[in-house]
Scaffold this motif. Structure first.
Motif, mmCIF file in Angstrom:
data_model
loop_
_atom_site.group_PDB
_atom_site.id
_atom_site.type_symbol
_atom_site.label_atom_id
_atom_site.label_comp_id
_atom_site.label_asym_id
_atom_site.label_seq_id
_atom_site.Cartn_x
_atom_site.Cartn_y
_atom_site.Cartn_z
ATOM 1 N N THR A 127 -38.054 -33.496 -18.378
ATOM 2 C CA THR A 127 -39.163 -32.964 -17.585
ATOM 3 C C THR A 127 -39.139 -33.489 -16.148
ATOM 4 O O THR A 127 -39.410 -32.745 -15.216
ATOM 5 C CB THR A 127 -40.506 -33.314 -18.263
ATOM 6 O OG1 THR A 127 -40.493 -32.800 -19.592
ATOM 7 C CG2 THR A 127 -41.684 -32.726 -17.512
ATOM 8 N N TYR A 128 -38.822 -34.760 -15.981
ATOM 9 C CA TYR A 128 -38.740 -35.321 -14.627
ATOM 10 C C TYR A 128 -37.754 -34.529 -13.788
ATOM 11 O O TYR A 128 -38.052 -34.126 -12.663
ATOM 12 C CB TYR A 128 -38.276 -36.783 -14.669
ATOM 13 C CG TYR A 128 -39.174 -37.733 -15.405
ATOM 14 C CD1 TYR A 128 -40.449 -38.021 -14.935
ATOM 15 C CD2 TYR A 128 -38.741 -38.377 -16.554
ATOM 16 C CE1 TYR A 128 -41.267 -38.915 -15.597
ATOM 17 C CE2 TYR A 128 -39.547 -39.278 -17.227
ATOM 18 C CZ TYR A 128 -40.818 -39.544 -16.745
ATOM 19 O OH TYR A 128 -41.619 -40.437 -17.395
ATOM 20 N N GLN A 129 -36.573 -34.319 -14.326
ATOM 21 C CA GLN A 129 -35.553 -33.592 -13.575
ATOM 22 C C GLN A 129 -35.900 -32.112 -13.447
ATOM 23 O O GLN A 129 -35.587 -31.507 -12.418
ATOM 24 C CB GLN A 129 -34.184 -33.771 -14.230
ATOM 25 C CG GLN A 129 -33.631 -35.161 -14.060
ATOM 26 C CD GLN A 129 -32.251 -35.319 -14.664
ATOM 27 O OE1 GLN A 129 -31.743 -34.445 -15.364
ATOM 28 N NE2 GLN A 129 -31.626 -36.462 -14.403
ATOM 29 N N ASN A 130 -36.563 -31.525 -14.450
ATOM 30 C CA ASN A 130 -37.029 -30.140 -14.306
ATOM 31 C C ASN A 130 -37.840 -29.999 -13.027
ATOM 32 O O ASN A 130 -37.609 -29.085 -12.225
ATOM 33 C CB ASN A 130 -37.920 -29.705 -15.473
ATOM 34 C CG ASN A 130 -37.226 -29.513 -16.798
ATOM 35 O OD1 ASN A 130 -37.804 -29.841 -17.825
ATOM 36 N ND2 ASN A 130 -36.030 -28.977 -16.806
ATOM 37 N N ALA A 131 -38.789 -30.892 -12.834
ATOM 38 C CA ALA A 131 -39.658 -30.836 -11.656
ATOM 39 C C ALA A 131 -38.879 -31.139 -10.375
ATOM 40 O O ALA A 131 -38.951 -30.381 -9.401
ATOM 41 C CB ALA A 131 -40.820 -31.816 -11.817
ATOM 42 N N GLN A 132 -38.151 -32.226 -10.365
ATOM 43 C CA GLN A 132 -37.439 -32.641 -9.152
ATOM 44 C C GLN A 132 -36.387 -31.625 -8.732
ATOM 45 O O GLN A 132 -36.310 -31.250 -7.560
ATOM 46 C CB GLN A 132 -36.804 -34.015 -9.374
ATOM 47 C CG GLN A 132 -37.832 -35.110 -9.534
ATOM 48 C CD GLN A 132 -37.247 -36.389 -10.136
ATOM 49 O OE1 GLN A 132 -36.093 -36.442 -10.533
ATOM 50 N NE2 GLN A 132 -38.074 -37.419 -10.210
ATOM 51 N N PHE A 133 -35.569 -31.167 -9.664
ATOM 52 C CA PHE A 133 -34.490 -30.241 -9.320
ATOM 53 C C PHE A 133 -35.033 -28.857 -8.981
ATOM 54 O O PHE A 133 -34.467 -28.150 -8.137
ATOM 55 C CB PHE A 133 -33.461 -30.160 -10.441
ATOM 56 C CG PHE A 133 -32.728 -31.444 -10.727
ATOM 57 C CD1 PHE A 133 -32.893 -32.585 -9.943
ATOM 58 C CD2 PHE A 133 -31.872 -31.527 -11.802
ATOM 59 C CE1 PHE A 133 -32.221 -33.766 -10.219
ATOM 60 C CE2 PHE A 133 -31.173 -32.696 -12.093
ATOM 61 C CZ PHE A 133 -31.355 -33.819 -11.293
ATOM 62 N N SER A 134 -36.131 -28.444 -9.615
ATOM 63 C CA SER A 134 -36.739 -27.160 -9.273
ATOM 64 C C SER A 134 -37.294 -27.197 -7.857
ATOM 65 O O SER A 134 -37.130 -26.235 -7.088
ATOM 66 C CB SER A 134 -37.848 -26.803 -10.268
ATOM 67 O OG SER A 134 -37.301 -26.558 -11.544
ATOM 68 N N LEU A 135 -37.939 -28.312 -7.493
ATOM 69 C CA LEU A 135 -38.428 -28.446 -6.118
ATOM 70 C C LEU A 135 -37.280 -28.429 -5.126
ATOM 71 O O LEU A 135 -37.377 -27.805 -4.059
ATOM 72 C CB LEU A 135 -39.231 -29.738 -5.954
ATOM 73 C CG LEU A 135 -40.658 -29.702 -6.459
ATOM 74 C CD1 LEU A 135 -41.318 -31.061 -6.288
ATOM 75 C CD2 LEU A 135 -41.465 -28.629 -5.752
ATOM 76 N N ARG A 136 -36.195 -29.078 -5.458
ATOM 77 C CA ARG A 136 -35.020 -29.071 -4.584
ATOM 78 C C ARG A 136 -34.519 -27.637 -4.395
ATOM 79 O O ARG A 136 -34.217 -27.210 -3.276
ATOM 80 C CB ARG A 136 -33.920 -29.951 -5.174
ATOM 81 C CG ARG A 136 -32.653 -29.998 -4.332
ATOM 82 C CD ARG A 136 -31.616 -30.913 -4.930
ATOM 83 N NE ARG A 136 -31.159 -30.377 -6.217
ATOM 84 C CZ ARG A 136 -30.483 -31.063 -7.100
ATOM 85 N NH1 ARG A 136 -30.179 -32.330 -6.908
ATOM 86 N NH2 ARG A 136 -30.092 -30.500 -8.233
ATOM 87 N N LEU A 137 -34.464 -26.871 -5.470
ATOM 88 C CA LEU A 137 -34.024 -25.484 -5.398
ATOM 89 C C LEU A 137 -34.962 -24.651 -4.526
ATOM 90 O O LEU A 137 -34.513 -23.857 -3.686
ATOM 91 C CB LEU A 137 -33.943 -24.899 -6.815
ATOM 92 C CG LEU A 137 -33.526 -23.445 -6.963
ATOM 93 C CD1 LEU A 137 -32.127 -23.223 -6.399
ATOM 94 C CD2 LEU A 137 -33.586 -23.034 -8.430
ATOM 95 N N ILE A 138 -36.259 -24.844 -4.701
ATOM 96 C CA ILE A 138 -37.248 -24.118 -3.892
ATOM 97 C C ILE A 138 -37.065 -24.449 -2.416
ATOM 98 O O ILE A 138 -37.111 -23.566 -1.555
ATOM 99 C CB ILE A 138 -38.680 -24.447 -4.379
ATOM 100 C CG1 ILE A 138 -38.916 -23.793 -5.746
ATOM 101 C CG2 ILE A 138 -39.726 -24.029 -3.367
ATOM 102 C CD1 ILE A 138 -40.161 -24.284 -6.459
ATOM 103 N N ARG A 139 -36.824 -25.706 -2.113
ATOM 104 C CA ARG A 139 -36.634 -26.114 -0.715
ATOM 105 C C ARG A 139 -35.331 -25.577 -0.130
ATOM 106 O O ARG A 139 -35.293 -25.151 1.012
ATOM 107 C CB ARG A 139 -36.716 -27.631 -0.600
ATOM 108 C CG ARG A 139 -38.127 -28.130 -0.836
ATOM 109 C CD ARG A 139 -38.257 -29.629 -0.754
ATOM 110 N NE ARG A 139 -39.634 -30.015 -0.973
ATOM 111 C CZ ARG A 139 -40.013 -30.979 -1.794
ATOM 112 N NH1 ARG A 139 -39.125 -31.689 -2.463
ATOM 113 N NH2 ARG A 139 -41.308 -31.259 -1.945
ATOM 114 N N MET A 186 -33.923 -22.854 -0.928
ATOM 115 C CA MET A 186 -34.156 -21.424 -0.711
ATOM 116 C C MET A 186 -35.141 -21.183 0.435
ATOM 117 O O MET A 186 -35.431 -20.052 0.769
ATOM 118 C CB MET A 186 -34.697 -20.779 -1.992
ATOM 119 C CG MET A 186 -33.758 -20.817 -3.171
ATOM 120 S SD MET A 186 -32.367 -19.715 -3.001
ATOM 121 C CE MET A 186 -33.181 -18.132 -3.009
ATOM 122 N N SER A 187 -35.657 -22.263 1.025
ATOM 123 C CA SER A 187 -36.617 -22.193 2.134
ATOM 124 C C SER A 187 -37.868 -21.409 1.762
ATOM 125 O O SER A 187 -38.420 -20.673 2.579
ATOM 126 C CB SER A 187 -35.965 -21.592 3.384
ATOM 127 O OG SER A 187 -34.892 -22.388 3.804
#
Length: 150
Positions: free
Chosen positions: A67-79, A81-82
């Protein structure tokens, strides 16, 4: 249906009815390759695209192990993608959404939760509560347990 399918159906319904621009699917390989030949996120993305979500609207994060990485890596992906000011709604089992909320809050991001209530065995139910306590103590997943679990 599997629990993943229950979550996918709910996310698809929200996307279709709620005006979300993107669906982020997040899950890497958590089992040996003999049991899991590809990251779960890829399978989830395929299902959503088959159900009419455009491939441009499905963002795939397929490296996370918890779950930690789900959140962190998803935020990284969103960023990457701008995507600015996204409305993030987490669709998952109700106890799991609490863990997501704790982790995203520790990362400084407000989310909405879309908790699902479906049958779980007693062992899974107890483990979810244990994981909630761990997330309360270690919301960013930097402690011993999180490192050991990954």
């Amino acid at each position: 249906p599997t629990k993943t399918l229950i979550r996918l159906r709910a996310a698809h319904r929200l996307w279709y009815e709620g005006g979300y621009d993107y669906i982020v699917v997040s899950a890497g390989r958590t089992h040996p390759p003999s049991r899991e030949t590809r990251p779960l996120a890829r399978t989830m993305a395929d299902w959503l695209i088959e159900k009419g979500v455009s491939s441009e609207s499905v963002l795939v994060e397929d490296e996370s192990l918890d779950t930690y990485q789900n959140a962190q890596f998803s935020l990284r992906l969103i960023r990457v993608m701008s995507i600015r000011g996204p409305r993030i709604t987490v669709v998952s089992q109700w106890q799991h959404t609490i863990r997501f909320w704790l982790t995203f809050r520790a990362l400084g991001v407000a989310i909405k939760r879309y908790p699902l209530h479906y049958r779980m065995g007693p062992k899974a139910w107890v483990l979810e509560w244990i994981f909630i306590v761990i997330h309360l103590v270690d919301p960013l997943g930097r402690g011993w347990f999180a490192r050991r679990n990954q």
